[in-house]
Design a protein around this motif. Structure first.
Motif, PDB file in Angstrom:
ATOM      1  N   PRO A  15       0.810  -1.224   0.000  1.00 48.00           N
ATOM      2  CA  PRO A  15       0.000   0.000   0.000  1.00 48.00           C
ATOM      3  C   PRO A  15       0.844   1.275   0.000  1.00 48.00           C
ATOM      4  O   PRO A  15       0.503   2.250  -0.658  1.00 48.00           O
ATOM      5  N   PHE A  16       1.969   1.247   0.707  1.00 49.36           N
ATOM      6  CA  PHE A  16       2.835   2.426   0.779  1.00 49.36           C
ATOM      7  C   PHE A  16       3.532   2.660  -0.561  1.00 49.36           C
ATOM      8  O   PHE A  16       3.689   3.798  -1.001  1.00 49.36           O
ATOM      9  N   PHE A  17       3.919   1.579  -1.216  1.00 47.10           N
ATOM     10  CA  PHE A  17       4.503   1.675  -2.556  1.00 47.10           C
ATOM     11  C   PHE A  17       3.502   2.289  -3.530  1.00 47.10           C
ATOM     12  O   PHE A  17       3.822   3.199  -4.283  1.00 47.10           O
ATOM     13  N   LEU A  18       2.253   1.793  -3.496  1.00 52.04           N
ATOM     14  CA  LEU A  18       1.226   2.298  -4.413  1.00 52.04           C
ATOM     15  C   LEU A  18       0.893   3.757  -4.132  1.00 52.04           C
ATOM     16  O   LEU A  18       0.694   4.544  -5.065  1.00 52.04           O
ATOM     17  N   ALA A  19       0.835   4.130  -2.858  1.00 51.56           N
ATOM     18  CA  ALA A  19       0.531   5.522  -2.507  1.00 51.56           C
ATOM     19  C   ALA A  19       1.623   6.460  -3.017  1.00 51.56           C
ATOM     20  O   ALA A  19       1.337   7.570  -3.460  1.00 51.56           O
ATOM     21  N   GLU A  20       2.854   5.995  -2.969  1.00 48.97           N
ATOM     22  CA  GLU A  20       3.963   6.820  -3.460  1.00 48.97           C
ATOM     23  C   GLU A  20       3.981   6.849  -4.986  1.00 48.97           C
ATOM     24  O   GLU A  20       4.200   7.891  -5.596  1.00 48.97           O
ATOM     25  N   ARG A  21       3.711   5.714  -5.590  1.00 45.62           N
ATOM     26  CA  ARG A  21       3.768   5.597  -7.052  1.00 45.62           C
ATOM     27  C   ARG A  21       2.588   6.297  -7.732  1.00 45.62           C
ATOM     28  O   ARG A  21       2.734   6.866  -8.810  1.00 45.62           O
ATOM     29  N   TYR A  22       1.400   6.250  -7.120  1.00 44.80           N
ATOM     30  CA  TYR A  22       0.190   6.828  -7.697  1.00 44.80           C
ATOM     31  C   TYR A  22      -0.491   7.751  -6.681  1.00 44.80           C
ATOM     32  O   TYR A  22      -1.585   7.465  -6.214  1.00 44.80           O
ATOM     33  N   ARG A  44      -5.578   6.110   1.485  1.00 48.17           N
ATOM     34  CA  ARG A  44      -6.550   5.743   2.514  1.00 48.17           C
ATOM     35  C   ARG A  44      -6.197   4.385   3.127  1.00 48.17           C
ATOM     36  O   ARG A  44      -6.293   4.188   4.341  1.00 48.17           O
ATOM     37  N   LEU A  45      -5.778   3.450   2.288  1.00 49.58           N
ATOM     38  CA  LEU A  45      -5.370   2.142   2.791  1.00 49.58           C
ATOM     39  C   LEU A  45      -4.160   2.277   3.707  1.00 49.58           C
ATOM     40  O   LEU A  45      -4.098   1.640   4.757  1.00 49.58           O
ATOM     41  N   CYS A  46      -3.210   3.134   3.344  1.00 48.44           N
ATOM     42  CA  CYS A  46      -2.037   3.383   4.203  1.00 48.44           C
ATOM     43  C   CYS A  46      -2.476   3.938   5.557  1.00 48.44           C
ATOM     44  O   CYS A  46      -1.965   3.522   6.597  1.00 48.44           O
ATOM     45  N   ASP A  47      -3.412   4.871   5.525  1.00 50.03           N
ATOM     46  CA  ASP A  47      -3.925   5.439   6.778  1.00 50.03           C
ATOM     47  C   ASP A  47      -4.562   4.351   7.640  1.00 50.03           C
ATOM     48  O   ASP A  47      -4.343   4.302   8.857  1.00 50.03           O
ATOM     49  N   ASP A  48      -5.332   3.456   7.020  1.00 51.82           N
ATOM     50  CA  ASP A  48      -5.964   2.366   7.757  1.00 51.82           C
ATOM     51  C   ASP A  48      -4.923   1.407   8.334  1.00 51.82           C
ATOM     52  O   ASP A  48      -5.035   0.959   9.477  1.00 51.82           O
ATOM     53  N   VAL A  49      -3.898   1.086   7.546  1.00 56.06           N
ATOM     54  CA  VAL A  49      -2.826   0.201   8.004  1.00 56.06           C
ATOM     55  C   VAL A  49      -2.120   0.812   9.210  1.00 56.06           C
ATOM     56  O   VAL A  49      -1.867   0.135  10.213  1.00 56.06           O
ATOM     57  N   ALA A  53      -1.860  -0.598  13.032  1.00 55.22           N
ATOM     58  CA  ALA A  53      -0.540  -0.790  13.635  1.00 55.22           C
ATOM     59  C   ALA A  53      -0.414  -0.053  14.962  1.00 55.22           C
ATOM     60  O   ALA A  53       0.130  -0.593  15.935  1.00 55.22           O
ATOM     61  N   LEU A  54      -0.916   1.172  15.014  1.00 52.45           N
ATOM     62  CA  LEU A  54      -0.868   1.929  16.258  1.00 52.45           C
ATOM     63  C   LEU A  54      -1.730   1.271  17.331  1.00 52.45           C
ATOM     64  O   LEU A  54      -1.353   1.234  18.508  1.00 52.45           O
TER      65      LEU A  54
END
Length: 72
Positions: A15-22, A44-49, A53-54
């Motif tokens: 998800p972090f790769f995709l958020a950075e790439r797109y 949004r998926l990164c935020d949920d992840v 995690a927190l």
């Protein structure tokens, strides 16, 4: 000109790769919600992840611990 990039080494980094790439893609990923697919952005998926995690960290889970995921 050809652009190349290295795919993430783990599924957890995807998800972090995709958020950075797109970064401007509003509906990049499909998330199953019952019998429907709800589209969401990688950001949004990164935020949920990060939120999960927190929450796990607040419960005392740390790097290297094993966590089971139960899903239907």
């Amino acid at each position: 000109m050809t652009h190349t990039w290295e795919m993430p080494a783990t599924l957890a980094r995807l998800p972090f790769f995709l958020a950075e790439r797109y970064p401007s893609a509003a509906e990049l990923l499909g998330v199953c919600r019952g019998t429907r697919i709800q589209f969401t952005s990688a950001r949004r998926l990164c935020d949920d992840v990060c939120e999960v995690a927190l929450g796990l960290a607040a419960l005392g889970v740390s790097r290297g611990d094993h966590v089971a995921i139960l899903a239907e």
